[in-house]
Design a protein around this motif. Structure first.
Motif: not given
Length: 313
Positions: A252-276
């Protein structure tokens, strides 16, 4: 002859009676077992199966139609070679080392305070402290996101008038801004677990402590906290698992913070690989790795706690 027959009949009746509770127990366990199988075991098994596959191109230069082939451990090798994925584990482990002790300390203090208050005030404050847990993580992240954004947040404006210019969404601070959201969300839940354990402590122990001259502080440190240890262990395990699954808040904070990347956490990384990136097989491998790390850390924590209890005895 008749006595032998009677003994045989009595033995048969006893076996039948002893079998009835077993059948009844399995009848009660059947709904849970089915739910556990279909919502836990089968999804994990399917994720492991998917992690062992990969798309294979056919034809000259790989321009032909693709089919699904066996990948072996290549997806796991690829995941462990990605530096961003490895960095995400380091990030959540640092997050856990700081956030979990702070959250459990606050939950324990709140539980001890509420345990000493009258029932009327304790009920009101218990509901008030638990209320943030009822707010979904996405909504909580949106609310706190408004409080972090300069020009929108009254907190940032007040600190600016005091001569301070905090950047809650900056590269070095956004992780702790997320930790603040998680602490706000789950401290009340952990507090309730600890309070339930405190309420189970026999009142005779408190009376014995008072007779021995212990004050409220000594009673809390030497009676309440040691006897609330099972609840602290339970909340610790839940917190370890939840921290490794950190997802909604950074997403949720990713659009507000450039420091949060698509692989910021392991769960976010797996989500990005699957749906992006549309690579569900690599995402499955990353998910299995995450589950293994969570299991190792959880059982390692339980083993460490159990070893400590045995050494105290």
């Amino acid at each position: 002859m008749s006595s032998t027959t009677d003994d045989t009949t009595a033995g048969t009746v006893r076996r039948q009676r002893s079998a009835r509770p077993d059948r009844a127990a399995w009848g009660f366990l059947l709904p849970f077992s089915a739910l556990f199988l279909f919502t836990f075991v089968l999804p994990i098994g399917y994720a492991i199966y998917e992690s062992l596959l990969k798309p294979v191109r056919s034809g000259p230069l790989g321009l032909g139609p693709a089919h699904i082939g066996f990948a072996g451990l290549s997806n796991y090798t690829l995941a462990l070679k990605q530096q961003d994925f490895l960095d995400s584990f380091g990030r959540v482990l640092l997050f856990a080392v700081v956030q979990i002790p702070v959250m459990l300390l606050l939950a324990t203090v709140l539980a001890l305070v509420l345990d000493t208050l009258s029932s009327r005030w304790a009920s009101f404050l218990r509901a008030a402290y638990f209320l943030p847990y009822g707010v979904p993580g996405v909504i909580a992240s949106i609310l706190w996101g408004f409080l972090y954004v300069p020009g929108v947040s009254p907190i940032v404006d007040l600190l600016g008038k005091a001569g301070l210019s905090p950047d809650f969404l900056g590269y070095n601070s956004v992780l702790w801004s997320i930790a603040n959201i998680v602490i706000w969300e789950f401290t009340g839940y952990n507090m309730l677990v600890i309070i339930a354990q405190l309420k189970a402590i026999p009142q005779e122990l408190y009376e014995a402590a008072r007779i021995d001259g212990a004050n409220a502080w000594q009673t809390a440190l030497r009676v309440k906290i040691p006897l609330a240890r099972p609840a602290l262990v339970l909340t610790g395990v839940f917190s370890i698992i939840g921290t490794l699954q950190l997802f909604a808040e950074p997403l949720v904070l990713k659009p507000l913070a450039s420091a949060i990347t698509t692989s910021y956490t392991p769960n976010l990384s797996a989500y990005n690989e699957a749906f992006a990136n549309n690579n569900i097989y690599l995402a499955a491998a990353e998910s299995v790795i995450l589950a293994l790390v969570a299991s190792v850390l959880s059982f390692g924590f339980l083993s460490l706690v159990g070893r400590g209890e045995r050494s105290e005895r």
